[in-house]
Scaffold this motif. Structure first.
Motif, PDB file in Angstrom:
ATOM      1  N   ALA A 171      16.146 -21.827  14.833  1.00 45.38           N
ATOM      2  CA  ALA A 171      15.307 -22.397  16.022  1.00 45.38           C
ATOM      3  C   ALA A 171      15.767 -23.396  17.074  1.00 45.38           C
ATOM      4  O   ALA A 171      15.152 -23.596  18.268  1.00 45.38           O
ATOM      5  CB  ALA A 171      13.802 -22.744  15.593  1.00 45.38           C
ATOM      6  N   GLN A 174      16.354 -22.766  20.886  1.00 45.88           N
ATOM      7  CA  GLN A 174      15.087 -22.579  21.868  1.00 45.88           C
ATOM      8  C   GLN A 174      14.370 -24.172  21.920  1.00 45.88           C
ATOM      9  O   GLN A 174      13.848 -24.032  22.975  1.00 45.88           O
ATOM     10  CB  GLN A 174      14.162 -21.570  21.104  1.00 45.88           C
ATOM     11  CG  GLN A 174      12.838 -21.414  21.724  1.00 45.88           C
ATOM     12  CD  GLN A 174      12.248 -20.153  21.156  1.00 45.88           C
ATOM     13  OE1 GLN A 174      11.963 -20.300  19.938  1.00 45.88           O
ATOM     14  NE2 GLN A 174      11.512 -19.429  22.053  1.00 45.88           N
ATOM     15  N   GLU A 179      18.836 -27.346  26.195  1.00 48.33           N
ATOM     16  CA  GLU A 179      18.840 -25.938  26.391  1.00 48.33           C
ATOM     17  C   GLU A 179      17.655 -25.621  27.352  1.00 48.33           C
ATOM     18  O   GLU A 179      17.334 -24.413  27.693  1.00 48.33           O
ATOM     19  CB  GLU A 179      18.866 -25.214  25.396  1.00 48.33           C
ATOM     20  CG  GLU A 179      20.164 -25.095  24.463  1.00 48.33           C
ATOM     21  CD  GLU A 179      21.356 -24.456  25.250  1.00 48.33           C
ATOM     22  OE1 GLU A 179      21.066 -23.558  25.870  1.00 48.33           O
ATOM     23  OE2 GLU A 179      22.407 -25.216  25.063  1.00 48.33           O
ATOM     24  N   PRO A 185      14.928 -20.475  26.603  1.00 49.27           N
ATOM     25  CA  PRO A 185      15.816 -19.364  25.882  1.00 49.27           C
ATOM     26  C   PRO A 185      15.052 -18.973  24.620  1.00 49.27           C
ATOM     27  O   PRO A 185      13.984 -19.365  24.129  1.00 49.27           O
ATOM     28  CB  PRO A 185      16.940 -20.339  25.222  1.00 49.27           C
ATOM     29  CG  PRO A 185      16.326 -21.754  24.934  1.00 49.27           C
ATOM     30  CD  PRO A 185      15.553 -21.853  26.413  1.00 49.27           C
ATOM     31  N   PRO A 186      15.408 -17.862  23.997  1.00 52.14           N
ATOM     32  CA  PRO A 186      14.764 -17.263  23.144  1.00 52.14           C
ATOM     33  C   PRO A 186      15.221 -17.688  21.739  1.00 52.14           C
ATOM     34  O   PRO A 186      16.624 -18.299  21.768  1.00 52.14           O
ATOM     35  CB  PRO A 186      15.233 -15.487  23.257  1.00 52.14           C
ATOM     36  CG  PRO A 186      16.336 -15.655  23.969  1.00 52.14           C
ATOM     37  CD  PRO A 186      16.405 -16.972  24.591  1.00 52.14           C
ATOM     38  N   PRO A 187      14.785 -17.439  20.685  1.00 53.26           N
ATOM     39  CA  PRO A 187      15.378 -17.885  19.449  1.00 53.26           C
ATOM     40  C   PRO A 187      16.378 -16.721  18.964  1.00 53.26           C
ATOM     41  O   PRO A 187      16.516 -15.741  19.409  1.00 53.26           O
ATOM     42  CB  PRO A 187      14.118 -17.716  18.653  1.00 53.26           C
ATOM     43  CG  PRO A 187      13.382 -16.580  19.067  1.00 53.26           C
ATOM     44  CD  PRO A 187      13.343 -16.814  20.625  1.00 53.26           C
ATOM     45  N   HIS A 270       9.878 -14.047  14.189  1.00 55.46           N
ATOM     46  CA  HIS A 270       9.515 -13.873  15.574  1.00 55.46           C
ATOM     47  C   HIS A 270       9.022 -12.452  15.726  1.00 55.46           C
ATOM     48  O   HIS A 270       9.881 -11.608  15.597  1.00 55.46           O
ATOM     49  CB  HIS A 270      10.728 -14.199  16.391  1.00 55.46           C
ATOM     50  CG  HIS A 270      10.474 -14.024  17.884  1.00 55.46           C
ATOM     51  ND1 HIS A 270       9.855 -14.880  18.658  1.00 55.46           N
ATOM     52  CD2 HIS A 270      11.172 -13.010  18.817  1.00 55.46           C
ATOM     53  CE1 HIS A 270       9.789 -14.543  20.035  1.00 55.46           C
ATOM     54  NE2 HIS A 270      10.527 -13.212  20.084  1.00 55.46           N
ATOM     55  N   ARG A 486      14.649 -14.231  28.409  1.00 58.51           N
ATOM     56  CA  ARG A 486      13.982 -15.041  28.465  1.00 58.51           C
ATOM     57  C   ARG A 486      12.579 -14.969  29.028  1.00 58.51           C
ATOM     58  O   ARG A 486      11.582 -15.696  28.592  1.00 58.51           O
ATOM     59  CB  ARG A 486      14.663 -16.146  29.539  1.00 58.51           C
ATOM     60  CG  ARG A 486      16.055 -16.602  29.069  1.00 58.51           C
ATOM     61  CD  ARG A 486      16.496 -17.662  30.254  1.00 58.51           C
ATOM     62  NE  ARG A 486      17.798 -18.232  29.851  1.00 58.51           N
ATOM     63  CZ  ARG A 486      17.888 -19.587  29.066  1.00 58.51           C
ATOM     64  NH1 ARG A 486      16.912 -20.186  29.313  1.00 58.51           N
ATOM     65  NH2 ARG A 486      19.095 -20.025  28.823  1.00 58.51           N
ATOM     66  N   ALA A 490      11.411 -14.108  24.464  1.00 56.48           N
ATOM     67  CA  ALA A 490      11.149 -15.218  23.978  1.00 56.48           C
ATOM     68  C   ALA A 490       9.736 -15.513  24.262  1.00 56.48           C
ATOM     69  O   ALA A 490       8.888 -16.392  23.355  1.00 56.48           O
ATOM     70  CB  ALA A 490      11.660 -16.548  25.095  1.00 56.48           C
TER      71      ALA A 490
END
Length: 492
Positions: A171, A174, A179, A185-187, A270, A486, A490
C-alpha cells in the motif's frame, strides 16, 4: 420553532418516532460515531461522520455539505467555475461553494460490520431554504418512479454484479506522500484467482477469504445476497441479489459497492467496480439489470403472459411477454443509444462492447441470449418473466441506470411500440451499434429528445457538462492506461 426537517416538509410524528428509535439504538449498542452518507453523481458515497450524541439533532436540523460536491467530475475536479460571475447561472441555488444540508432517513440506519462502534444513515441534500435539490440522482429516480406510480405500476429489479478483487501487495506507493497526485496512484496488487476456469470450485477456494468478507458484509447490512461466483476473468467475481423494488435495489447497489470496498481494504484487498481493470488479459465486468413491472396494487407481474399471442413463434416478443411488456422492451430498444451513458458512464466502460464477449455490441434483443443487449427471460405463466439489460457496467450510478429504464420503457408503452424479431446472431452486424466512446454516448443522449424531456433539460445539461470534463481529460491524456489506473482503478 420548527426544525429544518419540518420546514422541508418531511418530518412528522412517524419520522420523529424513527429518530428517537435510532437514538435508543445508538445508546443501547454503545455506538460512538454515525456516518451520514450521500450518493454523488458518479455513485460514490460521500458524507460526514458525527459523534453519536449529535446524530439525533442532525436528523432534525441537517448536516452541512459544500455544494461543489455535486459539481465534481470523476477526478474530483469541480466542473463549473463557481467563483466566476455567471459560472453557475445554469444551476439555481448553487454558487460560490455555498452550503447544502443533508437530511438523513432514520429508517435507513445500520450498524457497520467492519468498523467498531459506528452507525450509518443514508441522506439526501436540501437547499438552506428547505427545498429539495432536484439534481440529486436519488430524486431523479424517485421522479421517474412517480410516473410509473401514476400509471398504477411499480418496478422490480434484481442485480447481477461482476467486479474484481485483488490482494494488495504494497500500500505504500498509494500512501507515500511523495507519490501524492490528483488523482493519486493505485495500489500494487496481485490476483486472488488466476481466471479462465469459469465457476471452478478450486478457484473459488483460492478466493474464499475475500469472498467470505463480501458475504458477511452484505448479510450484516441486510442486503438480499443470493450467491457469490467465480467469473471467467482473472480475479473476477460476481454477486447476485434477489429482486426488490427499484429504489431499494438502487440503494442496495450503492451501499454494497462502498461497503465491500472498505471492508476488503481493511483486510488487505482491493475491490474495483471499474469495468476493465488496467491489466493485460482481463475480462470486462458488467452489471446485468433484471427488471419487470408489477401492478402497483396487487404486485402481479404485468410482463407475464399466460398464453402466446396468436400467430407468434419464439422470435416474437409477444410469444413470451404481455403486450405491455413488449411495448416496454421496444422502448428500451428505441432509446438504447440515448440511455447508454447512464448505464455505462465511464470512458473505460465502452471497451466492453465487442464481439463474442458476453457483452452487447448492437441494439438487439434475444430470448435467453446473453450476446444480445436485452435478454428476455421466462415463459408463459412464469411469474419470474423479466427483461435483463446487459448494457450496464458495475461503476454506473444505479439511480440513473434505473431511471433511464423507466423513462425509455414508459415511452414505449405510451406510443404502443412493437419490438422487432429476436436476434439469433447478436454479433453478425445487424442492428444499430451501441456507442463506442463516452463522447459518442453523450452526443446520443443529447439527440434523444424523449429522454432529455423525461430527465429534464436542466439535469441533462448538468450531467453532460460534468461527464464532458472527464471525456476531455481522457482524450487529452498522453497515457490513457495511466489515466485509467488513477481515475478509475484507484477509486472505482
Amino acid at each position: 420553532m420548527s426544525s429544518f426537517a419540518e420546514r422541508c416538509g418531511i418530518h412528522d410524528a412517524a419520522r420523529e418516532q424513527a429518530v428517537a428509535r435510532v437514538g435508543r439504538l445508538l445508546e443501547a449498542q454503545g455506538l460512538e460515531l454515525v456516518r451520514f452518507a450521500w450518493c454523488d453523481l458518479h455513485g460514490f458515497q460521500r458524507g460526514k461522520t458525527l459523534v453519536a450524541s449529535a446524530a439525533a439533532k442532525a436528523m432534525r436540523e441537517g448536516v452541512g455539505m459544500v455544494s461543489t460536491l455535486m459539481l465534481k467530475d470523476t477526478s474530483d475536479r469541480t466542473a463549473f467555475k463557481v467563483f466566476e460571475p455567471g459560472g453557475t447561472a445554469s444551476l439555481p441555488g448553487f454558487g460560490f461553494a455555498n452550503n447544502l444540508l443533508l437530511l438523513a432517513d432514520p429508517d435507513s440506519f445500520r450498524q457497520l460490520p467492519w468498523t467498531p462502534s459506528t452507525g450509518w444513515l443514508r441522506a439526501q441534500p436540501y437547499f438552506e431554504d428547505g427545498t429539495p435539490v432536484e439534481l440529486d440522482t436519488r430524486r431523479v429516480l424517485q421522479r421517474a418512479l412517480a410516473k410509473l406510480d401514476a400509471a398504477g405500476l411499480a418496478m422490480k429489479c434484481g442485480l447481477e454484479v461482476e467486479f474484481h478483487i485483488y490482494r494488495i501487495d504494497d500500500a505504500r506507493p498509494q500512501l507515500d506522500p511523495m507519490e501524492a497526485d490528483w488523482p493519486g496512484p493505485p495500489p500494487a496488487v496481485s490476483l486472488v484467482h488466476p481466471g479462465y476456469n469459469l465457476l471452478a470450485e478450486s478457484w473459488y477456494d483460492l478466493a474464499e477469504e475475500p469472498l467470505r468478507i463480501v458475504q458477511h458484509t452484505a448479510q450484516a447490512l441486510g442486503l438480499p445476497l443470493l450467491s457469490l461466483e467465480v467469473e471467467l476473468g482473472p480475479s473476477q467475481v460476481e454477486a447476485v441479489f434477489d429482486a426488490t423494488d427499484a429504489v431499494t435495489a438502487a440503494d442496495n447497489m450503492v451501499l454494497f459497492r462502498n461497503a465491500v470496498k472498505m471492508a476488503l481494504r481493511r483486510a488487505g484487498y482491493h475491490a474495483t467496480f471499474m469495468c476493465r481493470p488496467p491489466f493485460p488479459n482481463i475480462m470486462s465486468s458488467g452489471w446485468h439489470l433484471h427488471q419487470s413491472l408489477v401492478d402497483g396494487r396487487t404486485g402481479r407481474n404485468v410482463f407475464r403472459r399466460e398464453q402466446p399471442a396468436p400467430g407468434t413463434d419464439g422470435s416474437h416478443a409477444g410469444h413470451t411477454l404481455s403486450t405491455l411488456g413488449e411495448q416496454y422492451l421496444a422502448g428500451l430498444l428505441a432509446h438504447a443509444r440515448g440511455m447508454a451513458v447512464f448505464c455505462t458512464p465511464t470512458a473505460n466502460g465502452f471497451g466492453r462492447f465487442r464481439p463474442n464477449a458476453l457483452a452487447p455490441q448492437s441494439v438487439l434483443w434475444g430470448r435467453d441470449n446473453r450476446g444480445a443487449m436485452l435478454r428476455v427471460v421466462g415463459a408463459c405463466g412464469d411469474e419470474g418473466t423479466r427483461i435483463e439489460n446487459r448494457i450496464g457496467e458495475p461503476a454506473a450510478n444505479p439511480y440513473l441506470y434505473l431511471a433511464s429504464q423507466v423513462h425509455a420503457g414508459l415511452d414505449g408503452i405510451a406510443r404502443g411500440l412493437k419490438a422487432p424479431p429476436a436476434t439469433d446472431a447478436p454479433y453478425a452486424g445487424a442492428g444499430e451499434r451501441l456507442p463506442t466512446s463516452l463522447g459518442e454516448a453523450l452526443a446520443a443522449l443529447e439527440s434523444d429528445a424523449v429522454l432529455c424531456e423525461a430527465f429534464g433539460r436542466g439535469f441533462i445539461d448538468y450531467f453532460t457538462r460534468i461527464k464532458r470534463s472527464e471525456q476531455q481529460r481522457f482524450d487529452a491524456a498522453e497515457d490513457r492506461d495511466a489515466f485509467q489506473r488513477r481515475e478509475y482503478f484507484a477509486r472505482f
